[in-house]
Write a protein that holds these residues in place. Sequence first.
Motif: not given
Length: 202
Positions: A74, A90-91, A93-94, A98-99, A178, A182
């Motif tokens: 990441s 951030r990486n 988490w994404s 998320i999802d 979300s 964020s």
Amino acid sequence: MPYVESSVRTRQAVAAARAVMMREGITRLTMRAVANEADIPLGTLQYVFPNKLGLLHAVISDVVDEIADVLRDSADIDSGLGNAIGNGLRNFWSVLVIDHRDLQLLQLELVTYALRTPGLEDLPRWQYERYCQVVEDWCRRAAARADETAAVPYDQLARVLVAGIDGLIVQHVIAPDSDRASADVEALIRMITDLASVRSAG
């Protein structure tokens, strides 16, 4: 039935067990449910994993490997420690939050279950030591490449970062939002960066 290597059967069983637990929860996990999910005979599964304890150990290791690999990949370690912290969080988490609520819920269930299960109780400590070691490594490498240093020891920085992201994951699993998540990730980045107080090593 054609011969299938044990390593392939192991991967099939672990993937099936993860699928069952993500769909139904850890309390509904049985060897028969895993065999059905993997579409293999129960006897074959029991040959690879003679008991559920061994299967759960393999599942926990698999989940930890996946999360540790994403953590490892990441961070951008070529642009300084501050950027490594920001981009890493951030990486991660994404890619894995998320999802991926079911995966994170599974991880939480596995931690609490392992802590209460004789034979598995040492796994959560290993799990979090590994996460922290991955983060500590990329913090050290990012700082070294930019000729920087931090105001706190890197192992402490890693523990606080992992604890912070873990807390945000729990909140996101409980009540997904979300936009809020964020904003909270960005707040955590600022807090960890302030804690690091990055400065020139010279």
